[in-house]
Design a protein around this motif. Structure first.
Motif, PDB file in Angstrom:
ATOM      1  N   ALA A  25       0.838  -1.200   0.000  1.00 46.32           N
ATOM      2  CA  ALA A  25       0.000   0.000   0.000  1.00 46.32           C
ATOM      3  C   ALA A  25       0.871   1.247   0.000  1.00 46.32           C
ATOM      4  N   GLY A  26       0.522   2.194  -0.860  1.00 44.23           N
ATOM      5  CA  GLY A  26       1.271   3.428  -0.972  1.00 44.23           C
ATOM      6  C   GLY A  26       2.403   3.387  -1.972  1.00 44.23           C
ATOM      7  N   HIS A  27       2.777   2.202  -2.432  1.00 45.09           N
ATOM      8  CA  HIS A  27       3.808   2.078  -3.455  1.00 45.09           C
ATOM      9  C   HIS A  27       3.168   2.069  -4.838  1.00 45.09           C
ATOM     10  N   THR A  28       3.996   2.237  -5.855  1.00 44.22           N
ATOM     11  CA  THR A  28       3.486   2.250  -7.222  1.00 44.22           C
ATOM     12  C   THR A  28       4.064   1.108  -8.043  1.00 44.22           C
ATOM     13  N   LEU A  29       3.272   0.671  -8.995  1.00 41.68           N
ATOM     14  CA  LEU A  29       3.700  -0.290 -10.015  1.00 41.68           C
ATOM     15  C   LEU A  29       3.688   0.428 -11.349  1.00 41.68           C
ATOM     16  N   THR A  30       4.848   0.501 -11.988  1.00 38.87           N
ATOM     17  CA  THR A  30       4.959   1.104 -13.315  1.00 38.87           C
ATOM     18  C   THR A  30       5.144   0.001 -14.349  1.00 38.87           C
ATOM     19  N   ILE A  31       4.274  -0.007 -15.346  1.00 34.63           N
ATOM     20  CA  ILE A  31       4.378  -0.951 -16.459  1.00 34.63           C
ATOM     21  C   ILE A  31       4.804  -0.169 -17.686  1.00 34.63           C
ATOM     22  N   THR A  32       5.851  -0.613 -18.344  1.00 38.79           N
ATOM     23  CA  THR A  32       6.352   0.062 -19.539  1.00 38.79           C
ATOM     24  C   THR A  32       6.248  -0.875 -20.737  1.00 38.79           C
ATOM     25  N   ASP A  33       5.568  -0.413 -21.759  1.00 41.43           N
ATOM     26  CA  ASP A  33       5.415  -1.154 -23.019  1.00 41.43           C
ATOM     27  C   ASP A  33       6.670  -0.884 -23.848  1.00 41.43           C
ATOM     28  N   LEU A  34       7.639  -1.770 -23.774  1.00 38.07           N
ATOM     29  CA  LEU A  34       8.969  -1.479 -24.321  1.00 38.07           C
ATOM     30  C   LEU A  34       8.969  -1.290 -25.833  1.00 38.07           C
ATOM     31  N   ASP A  35       8.287  -2.161 -26.557  1.00 36.39           N
ATOM     32  CA  ASP A  35       8.307  -2.096 -28.017  1.00 36.39           C
ATOM     33  C   ASP A  35       7.019  -1.550 -28.619  1.00 36.39           C
ATOM     34  N   GLY A  36       5.992  -1.365 -27.779  1.00 39.55           N
ATOM     35  CA  GLY A  36       4.704  -0.876 -28.268  1.00 39.55           C
ATOM     36  C   GLY A  36       3.783  -2.005 -28.689  1.00 39.55           C
ATOM     37  N   ASN A  37       2.466  -1.754 -28.532  1.00 39.78           N
ATOM     38  CA  ASN A  37       1.433  -2.686 -28.986  1.00 39.78           C
ATOM     39  C   ASN A  37       1.541  -4.062 -28.337  1.00 39.78           C
ATOM     40  N   GLN A  38       1.772  -4.080 -27.008  1.00 38.26           N
ATOM     41  CA  GLN A  38       1.815  -5.335 -26.263  1.00 38.26           C
ATOM     42  C   GLN A  38       0.764  -5.317 -25.170  1.00 38.26           C
ATOM     43  N   ALA A  39      -0.179  -6.253 -25.226  1.00 38.21           N
ATOM     44  CA  ALA A  39      -1.217  -6.348 -24.199  1.00 38.21           C
ATOM     45  C   ALA A  39      -0.648  -6.970 -22.929  1.00 38.21           C
ATOM     46  N   VAL A  40      -1.051  -6.415 -21.781  1.00 36.60           N
ATOM     47  CA  VAL A  40      -0.594  -6.904 -20.487  1.00 36.60           C
ATOM     48  C   VAL A  40      -1.830  -7.263 -19.663  1.00 36.60           C
ATOM     49  N   ASP A  41      -2.198  -8.540 -19.649  1.00 31.47           N
ATOM     50  CA  ASP A  41      -3.365  -9.015 -18.902  1.00 31.47           C
ATOM     51  C   ASP A  41      -3.021  -9.041 -17.412  1.00 31.47           C
ATOM     52  N   THR A  42      -3.916  -8.479 -16.580  1.00 30.36           N
ATOM     53  CA  THR A  42      -3.570  -8.277 -15.172  1.00 30.36           C
ATOM     54  C   THR A  42      -4.741  -8.603 -14.251  1.00 30.36           C
ATOM     55  N   LEU A  43      -4.425  -9.265 -13.141  1.00 30.46           N
ATOM     56  CA  LEU A  43      -5.384  -9.560 -12.075  1.00 30.46           C
ATOM     57  C   LEU A  43      -4.858  -8.986 -10.765  1.00 30.46           C
ATOM     58  N   PHE A  44      -5.800  -8.608  -9.875  1.00 33.59           N
ATOM     59  CA  PHE A  44      -5.442  -8.030  -8.586  1.00 33.59           C
ATOM     60  C   PHE A  44      -6.163  -8.767  -7.468  1.00 33.59           C
ATOM     61  N   TYR A  45      -5.431  -9.059  -6.380  1.00 30.40           N
ATOM     62  CA  TYR A  45      -5.984  -9.715  -5.196  1.00 30.40           C
ATOM     63  C   TYR A  45      -5.443  -9.017  -3.947  1.00 30.40           C
ATOM     64  N   GLY A  46      -6.132  -9.183  -2.836  1.00 28.43           N
ATOM     65  CA  GLY A  46      -5.555  -8.777  -1.566  1.00 28.43           C
ATOM     66  C   GLY A  46      -4.340  -9.646  -1.280  1.00 28.43           C
ATOM     67  N   ALA A  47      -3.239  -9.018  -0.862  1.00 29.71           N
ATOM     68  CA  ALA A  47      -2.011  -9.784  -0.649  1.00 29.71           C
ATOM     69  C   ALA A  47      -2.166 -10.801   0.473  1.00 29.71           C
ATOM     70  N   ASP A  48      -2.919 -10.454   1.514  1.00 24.47           N
ATOM     71  CA  ASP A  48      -3.077 -11.335   2.663  1.00 24.47           C
ATOM     72  C   ASP A  48      -4.401 -12.080   2.670  1.00 24.47           C
ATOM     73  N   ASP A  49      -5.317 -11.665   1.827  1.00 17.73           N
ATOM     74  CA  ASP A  49      -6.640 -12.293   1.740  1.00 17.73           C
ATOM     75  C   ASP A  49      -7.038 -12.338   0.273  1.00 17.73           C
ATOM     76  N   HIS A  50      -6.838 -13.492  -0.339  1.00 13.00           N
ATOM     77  CA  HIS A  50      -7.070 -13.613  -1.779  1.00 13.00           C
ATOM     78  C   HIS A  50      -8.542 -13.647  -2.154  1.00 13.00           C
TER      79      HIS A  50
END
Length: 202
Positions: free
Chosen positions: A17-42
């Motif tokens: 909590a309070g930190h950031t996640l930076t995702i960089t599309d290095l070459d362009g046009n790349q889909a990044v499928d992502t899921l999020f859960y509670g770290a201690d309670d999934h």
């Protein structure tokens, strides 16, 4: 922490909590499928329905709040150089590849398989998979409700920055899809960095 996720590969990690996640599309046009859960309670997990309802928009961009099934904030997009990310296209799978593109694609690795492989490291199984976010993926919706998967809006080096509102477990599939334009038919690497917090950028 900064790493490169190779083409077609999964990744998972906890963003405090309070930190950031930076995702960089290095070459362009790349889909990044992502899921999020509670770290201690999934059982706390991303909900496309509550996220869409709360913001009144099916697309994500700067200021969008990723919400759980009780509409509680999990992550906030604090900076976005693309401006439009998909919430409804879902994750490719071996089954959907076969249905959409023919039986000859059955052997191809897909995002659902990546999620299952990476999720197993955290005690997550198939029943724990929910609808996901597709960062950088362009899925326009026509007036009649028809969805399209078309060339992305990103470009080499473009980033999206998310601030964690809770200790969040993040699962990523660097999409392996080669049968539609979501990755320009040529999956490429992305960069991930977890760092200190950033203020909301209007």
């Amino acid at each position: 922490m900064s790493i490169t996720v190779t083409p077609r590969a999964p990744w998972s990690g906890v963003v405090p909590a309070g930190h950031t996640l930076t995702i960089t599309d290095l070459d362009g046009n790349q889909a990044v499928d992502t899921l999020f859960y509670g770290a201690d309670d999934h059982t706390i997990r991303y909900s496309a329905q509550t996220t869409i309802a709360a913001q009144g928009n099916i697309f994500l961009g700067t200021g969008s709040v990723i919400r759980d099934q009780e509409s509680r904030p999990m992550m906030t997009i604090v900076s976005d150089e693309v401006g439009r990310h998909d919430t409804i296209g879902g994750a490719c799978s071996q089954e959907s590849n076969t249905l959409r593109y023919g039986h000859h694609t059955k052997h191809q690795h897909a995002c659902v398989e990546n999620f299952l492989i990476e999720g197993s490291r955290h005690g997550l199984g198939k029943r724990d998979l929910v609808g996901n976010v597709n960062f950088y993926m362009h899925v326009p919706v026509d007036a009649d409700g028809t969805l399209g998967i078309v060339d992305g809006l990103s470009a080499p080096g473009r980033t999206i920055v998310l601030r964690a509102e809770i200790d969040a477990l993040v699962l990523i599939s660097n999409c392996p899809q080669i049968n539609n334009p979501c990755n320009g038919f040529d999956p490429s690497a992305v960069s991930l960095a977890v760092s200190e917090t950033a203020e909301l950028i209007a």
